[in-house]
Motif scaffolding. Structure first.
Motif, PDB file in Angstrom:
ATOM      1  N   PRO A 190      -2.661   3.423   6.797  1.00  0.00           N
ATOM      2  CA  PRO A 190      -2.632   1.926   6.767  1.00  0.00           C
ATOM      3  C   PRO A 190      -2.430   1.204   8.136  1.00  0.00           C
ATOM      4  CG  PRO A 190      -1.999   2.834   4.853  1.00  0.00           C
ATOM      5  CD  PRO A 190      -1.984   3.807   5.901  1.00  0.00           C
TER       6      PRO A 190
ATOM      7  N   VAL B  59      -5.553   4.896  -0.581  1.00  0.00           N
ATOM      8  CA  VAL B  59      -4.618   5.447   0.468  1.00  0.00           C
ATOM      9  C   VAL B  59      -4.276   6.842   0.206  1.00  0.00           C
ATOM     10  CG1 VAL B  59      -2.672   5.055   1.550  1.00  0.00           C
ATOM     11  CG2 VAL B  59      -3.862   2.729   0.369  1.00  0.00           C
TER      12      VAL B  59
ATOM     13  N   GLN C  31      -8.220  -1.888   5.024  1.00  0.00           N
ATOM     14  CA  GLN C  31      -8.504  -1.480   3.450  1.00  0.00           C
ATOM     15  C   GLN C  31      -9.762  -1.813   2.835  1.00  0.00           C
ATOM     16  OE1 GLN C  31      -6.155   0.718   2.039  1.00  0.00           O
ATOM     17  NE2 GLN C  31      -5.484   0.799   4.134  1.00  0.00           N
TER      18      GLN C  31
ATOM     19  N   TRP D 255     -11.952  -1.842  -2.674  1.00  0.00           N
ATOM     20  CA  TRP D 255     -10.807  -1.043  -1.995  1.00  0.00           C
ATOM     21  C   TRP D 255     -10.852   0.418  -1.944  1.00  0.00           C
ATOM     22  CZ3 TRP D 255      -5.855  -3.352  -0.540  1.00  0.00           C
ATOM     23  CH2 TRP D 255      -5.935  -4.787  -0.707  1.00  0.00           C
TER      24      TRP D 255
ATOM     25  N   ILE E  74       0.955  -1.158   0.130  1.00  0.00           N
ATOM     26  CA  ILE E  74      -0.021   0.095   0.085  1.00  0.00           C
ATOM     27  C   ILE E  74       1.087   1.209  -0.067  1.00  0.00           C
ATOM     28  CG2 ILE E  74      -1.758   1.016   1.275  1.00  0.00           C
ATOM     29  CD1 ILE E  74      -2.369  -1.319   2.572  1.00  0.00           C
TER      30      ILE E  74
END
Length: 699
Positions: free
Chosen positions: A444, A616, A420, A613, A385
């Motif tokens: 994360p 990020v 996530q 998802w 990530i």
């Protein structure tokens, strides 16, 4: 010599004498006026009997009614002059004011003696204060050593002598003077030091009490028992010299034979609890003058068990803390450190530490709430990530695993992947919904417990899961009453407040039960239904275990105050063992309660898409080892600390130090068929953008 010199000298002396006489007359008149004014302003005798001007007395009682600690001044029964043992009256007069019955409130002989000693030694060692002066100072003045204060003290003493009898003055003095150890008055002192009423004082005991007035902080038995006995021997000798007692009585009265009531040193850990609970009084009651009794939820037996569990299991050089809540939120035990006398810092309520994998509770709750079930399958496979790749402590990957398996063995990659999937913001919201009061990062690594939390908050969250999803709010005060029993406050339940749906809580309990039955929390097993979770942070700096059984929820934390590594510390070891040692006592008298995990899901609950998802935050950085660093974007919350790393030595589970499970061992332990080797996971898809959401508002 001039014949006029003798007459001039005579005239000079006569003038000086006249001036002195006039000055004395003026001073006498002024003193009389001052005393008269003071007499007119004196409170009545009944008003002086009240002792609420000395501060509020607070007696803190445990759940069984026993006194945990007394705060503020301690008052015994008010004893009238005739109820005070004669030996106590005579001992006080002998040591403090032998001419008490003859002076008018101020002792001229004592003042002259004090002046001579001052001139001889160059400092004040005797103040010449009478019992009446000391009473005036205790009631009306402070302890400053100014000349003006001494003048006011003398005037008030003469006013007291004018207004009240010697017997009344002595009664006031003996019932109000401070004797150390928080005790005001001879009855409080007798009960505090000897465990009985002042009516039963022996000569030796009376001499100890009489000797305390000179310096309570030095001679109090609670401060220095031997100093108290030594001072009492001096008092007995003074009484013999003054013929208050005979030589035979003096010889038979040995202060060394007096036994003092032991203080509350064995309950020093309970002070962590009282330090947490008592400040709440300001929000519960308005009474700040009358003595009060605070009836708390603390169970003395469980408090002792908690103290033993922490001290017996905490590694050397580390600290430990424990909080135990009943099903309604009542705090039954609280340990904030290994020794309150050495450190009053409450690690159960004040310290904020990284919770490690115990934080996964909120990840899995958020996942269950969105439609996952304990049997839902998630890939335990590598993922990256924004340049950061979370790792399992074993360094291995097990392929597709169920949520039940992933939590039981505390698999990191699954927790990160779930966070996530459901959104790290949603996980953070879940943590705060369940009672976490500290800031929760949405980066994360938050899925692995990098945001700092408090033990009492984490215990509250687990208790709310154990209650079926209803909020459990910790409280320590059941009711508050005045000394005569008048009710000032009674704890009332806030009513049921649902935090997560019952079916979500039921599934979470099922997952947590698996952690204890065959996962990383096996050392916490109690031989009855038990659910919980371990937690261990980077380099073994923190170890956690939180769990519940039979209506009791207990959280344990261990670590160093300076956050240095503690060799061998892991949540499944010492913290889980401390949990076990405490909980076997806590649930011993309670019925075995199976967990209610068969709660039907409501109709229409959608199953989430397998690969949905959340993007990020941009600007995330990683260190050379793959650990997250603070993002460059100032609007993105920083990562509080590093995530757990791959061990340098043999593979082991992050929480209990055992050999980490392989895919094959998981198959055997959980009774499923052998599986083919795991395939690489499909690449994550972008989150479907909501029509009403702006890009910067998405998780």
């Amino acid at each position: 010599m001039d014949s006029t010199d003798p007459s001039r000298l005579k005239q000079t002396l006569t003038t000086i004498f006249k001036v002195a006489v006039y000055a004395l007359a003026v001073a006498t008149v002024a003193l009389g006026v001052a005393v008269t004014v003071a007499v007119s302003q004196l409170p009545s005798y009944q008003e002086l009997i009240r002792r609420d001007d000395l501060g509020q007395m607070i007696r803190v009682r445990a759940a069984d009614g026993s006194i945990i600690v007394s705060m503020g001044p301690s008052f015994g029964e008010w004893l009238g002059h005739d109820e005070i043992p004669p030996i106590m009256r005579e001992a006080m007069i002998a040591v403090e004011d032998r001419r008490f019955r003859s002076h008018p409130g101020v002792d001229p002989i004592g003042i002259v003696r004090a002046l001579f000693i001052r001139a001889e030694r160059g400092e004040w060692t005797q103040g010449g204060s009478t019992i009446t002066q000391q009473l005036a100072r205790n009631i009306f003045l402070d302890n400053s050593r100014s000349f003006g204060r001494k003048i006011r003290e003398g005037i008030l003493a003469m006013a007291l002598e004018w207004q009240f009898s010697k017997e009344q003055i002595l009664e006031l003095y003996l019932n109000r003077v401070y004797f150390g150890g928080g005790a005001y008055g001879i009855d409080a002192a007798s009960r505090r030091f000897f465990g009985h009423s002042a009516r039963e004082l022996s000569i030796a005991e009376a001499s100890i009490i009489a000797g305390l007035v000179k310096a309570p902080s030095n001679y109090s038995p609670t401060a220095d028992a031997e100093a108290a006995r030594g001072r009492a021997a001096v008092v007995i000798e003074i009484m013999r010299e003054n013929e208050t007692i005979t030589a035979a009585q003096a010889a038979a009265s040995d202060p060394r034979q007096v036994r003092f009531v032991q203080g509350g040193s064995s309950q020093n850990s309970a002070r962590y609890f009282t330090d947490w609970a008592l400040p709440q009084l300001d929000m519960l009651i308005d009474e700040s003058v009358q003595p009060i009794d605070v009836w708390t939820t603390l169970d003395p037996n469980l408090q002792r068990a908690a103290d033993r569990a922490i001290n017996a299991n905490t590694p050397g050089g580390a600290q430990g803390a424990l909080v135990s809540l009943d099903r309604d939120g009542a705090v039954r035990a609280m340990v904030g450190g290994r020794n309150y006398l050495q450190s009053i810092y409450n690690r159960a309520t004040q310290a904020t530490r990284q919770p490690g994998s115990s934080f996964k509770l909120f990840v899995y709750l958020a996942a269950l709430e969105t439609g996952y079930t304990p049997n839902s399958t998630v890939q335990d496979a590598p993922l990256t990530i924004a340049g950061w790749s979370p790792r399992n402590d074993s360094g291995r990957f097990s392929g597709p695993v169920t949520l039940r398996q992933a939590l039981a063995y505390s698999i990191n990659t699954v927790a990160v992947r779930l966070a996530q999937e459901v959104g790290t913001r949603n996980v953070a919201d879940m943590a705060q919904r369940m009672g976490i009061t500290t800031r929760v990062s949405a980066n994360p690594s938050m899925a692995l417990g990098t945001s700092e939390v408090r033990l009492i908050d984490m215990t509250r969250a687990y208790a709310s899961v154990g209650s079926g999803g209803s909020a459990v709010v910790p409280y320590g005060i059941r009711r508050v009453t005045t000394a005569d029993g008048t009710l000032l406050y009674q704890h009332q339940s806030e009513g049921e407040r649902v935090l997560v749906a019952p079916w979500v809580a039921a599934q979470m309990i099922e997952l947590l039960e698996g952690v204890v039955s065959h996962g990383s929390g096996r050392n916490a097993a109690l031989g009855r239904p038990t659910a919980g979770k371990t937690g261990t942070t980077t380099s073994n700096k923190d170890g956690w275990f939180l769990g519940f059984s039979s209506g009791i929820t207990t959280g344990v934390w261990m670590g160093r105050d300076d956050s240095r590594t503690v060799a061998g510390l892991a949540g499944g070891r010492a913290p889980a063992q401390a949990f076990h040692d405490f909980m076997v006592r806590a649930v011993a008298g309670r019925p075995v309660e199976p967990f209610r995990t068969e709660v039907a899901l409501p109709d229409g609950v959608p199953e989430p898409e397998a690969e949905e998802w959340v993007p990020v935050p941009e600007g995330s950085l990683v260190d050379p080892d793959g650990g997250p660093l603070e993002p460059a974007d100032p609007d993105v919350p920083p990562i509080v600390g590093p995530i757990e790393r791959e061990p340098a030595e043999r593979p082991r589970d992050e929480d209990d130090g055992d050999i980490a499970p392989t895919p094959q061992s998981l198959d055997r332990a959980l009774g499923r068929r052998p599986r083919p080797e795991p395939r690489d996971p499909p690449p994550p898809r972008r989150e479907r953008r909501r029509e009403d959401a702006k890009p910067e508002e998405r998780d």
